[in-house]
Each structure stands twice: as C-alpha cells, then as structure tokens.
Scaffold this motif. Structure first.
Motif, short mmCIF file in Angstrom:
data_model
loop_
_atom_site.label_atom_id
_atom_site.label_comp_id
_atom_site.label_asym_id
_atom_site.label_seq_id
_atom_site.Cartn_x
_atom_site.Cartn_y
_atom_site.Cartn_z
N LEU A 73 0.81 -1.22 0.00
CA LEU A 73 0.00 0.00 0.00
C LEU A 73 0.85 1.27 0.00
O LEU A 73 0.31 2.37 -0.08
CB LEU A 73 -0.93 0.02 1.23
CG LEU A 73 -1.89 -1.16 1.37
CD1 LEU A 73 -2.64 -1.08 2.69
CD2 LEU A 73 -2.84 -1.23 0.19
N LYS A 75 3.16 4.40 -0.95
CA LYS A 75 3.18 5.33 -2.08
C LYS A 75 4.47 6.14 -2.01
O LYS A 75 5.02 6.33 -0.92
CB LYS A 75 1.97 6.26 -2.02
CG LYS A 75 0.64 5.56 -2.22
CD LYS A 75 -0.51 6.55 -2.12
CE LYS A 75 -1.85 5.90 -2.39
NZ LYS A 75 -2.18 4.80 -1.51
N GLU A 76 4.93 6.60 -3.15
CA GLU A 76 6.13 7.43 -3.17
C GLU A 76 5.91 8.69 -2.34
O GLU A 76 4.83 9.24 -2.31
CB GLU A 76 6.51 7.78 -4.61
CG GLU A 76 7.02 6.57 -5.37
CD GLU A 76 7.43 6.86 -6.79
OE1 GLU A 76 7.40 8.03 -7.21
OE2 GLU A 76 7.80 5.89 -7.50
N GLU A 78 5.83 8.81 0.86
CA GLU A 78 5.29 8.49 2.18
C GLU A 78 6.45 8.14 3.12
O GLU A 78 7.54 7.78 2.69
CB GLU A 78 4.35 7.27 2.11
CG GLU A 78 2.98 7.60 1.66
CD GLU A 78 2.03 6.42 1.80
OE1 GLU A 78 0.83 6.67 1.81
OE2 GLU A 78 2.48 5.26 1.88
#
Length: 196
Positions: A73, A75-76, A78
């Motif tokens: 889950l 994401k870049e 984060e």
C-alpha cells in the motif's frame, strides 16, 4: 532481531514492481551506515538491502510479504519506520521483535488526551493472534504496550516523542498497519493449543 525502537523515518523515493516483487527505494539519514545484505525493518518488516546509491538504498519485498503486510500500500514520498537489526550486547529498550509480521490491522479510533494519543486497532481474530493487557505489541515496527486488550482489538498510548518520530503522526481512521505479536506470547499460545 529487532527491538521496536525506531531509528529514523525513511521516505519512499521509488516503487518498482517486477515479476510479483516490489523493489522499494528509501531515503534515510542512516543510508551511509548501511551495507548490502544488511537486514533493516520497514514498518516492522525485515527486508534485505540489495542496493545502495548515494543517500538511498533499495530492498525487495516478495509477493508473500506484500500479501501479509501493508508494504504493498506504500506510495512514493510516504514515510516508513526504519530500524536496523540490533547488535549483540546492545540494550533491549523495546522488546524482542523478529521483523516477521503476523497480520495487518486497521486503525479504528484516535483519541487525543492531555499531551498524548490513544490509538485503537482492529484485526482479524480468525488468524488466532492475541494480545494481553500490558503485554507487548509491534505496530508498524514500533514496540508498544497494549492497553484495553479485547478479542480482536486493542489500544496503545502514544507519547509525543513517539508520535513525532514515527509514522503514527500520519495515521488516520482507516490506516492499515502491520502487527507483530509478542514472540513469547505466540509460543505460549501455541503450546496451549497443542495441549487442547
């Protein structure tokens, strides 16, 4: 072996899927201290460093890891909680953490108290994991003490330091987290199950 005491917040720089695997590139202040083949926990998941470039390093999560954790889950840009394996002879400030996630959970409540927060998580009871009042639990790699232990949910109290230096500061109701239940408790439960 880990302690659940987070060393740094890493930033996800790049996510690259290939043949069912996820290659995760992380920027962190401790990259210059890492080496290839070193074990590093990411939100409590033990992964091996497979590449280092400048101030970033890369680890690979296989499909089974992605199925059982929240890493799929990510994401870049984060944050991710980072902890290196403990050294023999170091203090064990948290508790014994293997870096093997047992299951995921969902944040179902966040209460703000005087200078602290109470986070409540709910998990699938059919996987037969348990918590006990004042026992240890690892949430996204953070060693914590259980409060309000119930059949399929528990709460943890978070002090400002932990809130500000871990991914807890990004949690909302509905956030998916990784859980590693106390290893000693898992063995005791297994022995008890075998007797019955």
């Amino acid at each position: 072996m880990f302690t659940g005491i987070i060393e740094d917040l890493g930033t996800i720089e790049k996510l690259d899927r290939a043949d069912g695997n996820l290659h995760i590139t992380v920027h962190t202040a401790i990259t210059n201290e890492l080496k290839i083949d070193q074990s590093v926990a990411h939100n409590g998941v033990c992964l091996t460093v497979v590449g280092i470039t400048g101030d970033t390093y890369t680890v690979t999560a296989i499909q089974e890891t992605l199925n059982k954790t929240n890493l799929g889950l990510l994401k870049e840009k984060e944050f991710v909680n980072i902890e290196r394996a403990m050294k023999l002879g170091d203090r064990l400030d948290g508790h014994i953490v293997q870096g093997h996630v047992d299951q995921i959970a969902t944040c179902v409540d966040i209460l703000t108290e005087d200078g602290s927060w109470i986070f409540t998580f709910e998990y699938d009871k059919d996987l037969n994991n348990i918590t006990i009042e004042k026992g240890s639990i690892t949430v996204n790699g953070v060693s914590l003490t259980v409060v309000n232990s119930q059949l399929n949910r528990f709460s943890v109290a978070i002090i400002p330091y932990t809130f500000n230096h871990t991914t807890f500061k990004t949690f909302q109701i509905g956030t998916t987290v990784n859980l590693e239940f106390d290893v000693i408790g898992k063995y005791v439960k297994r022995l008890n199950d075998l007797k019955n």
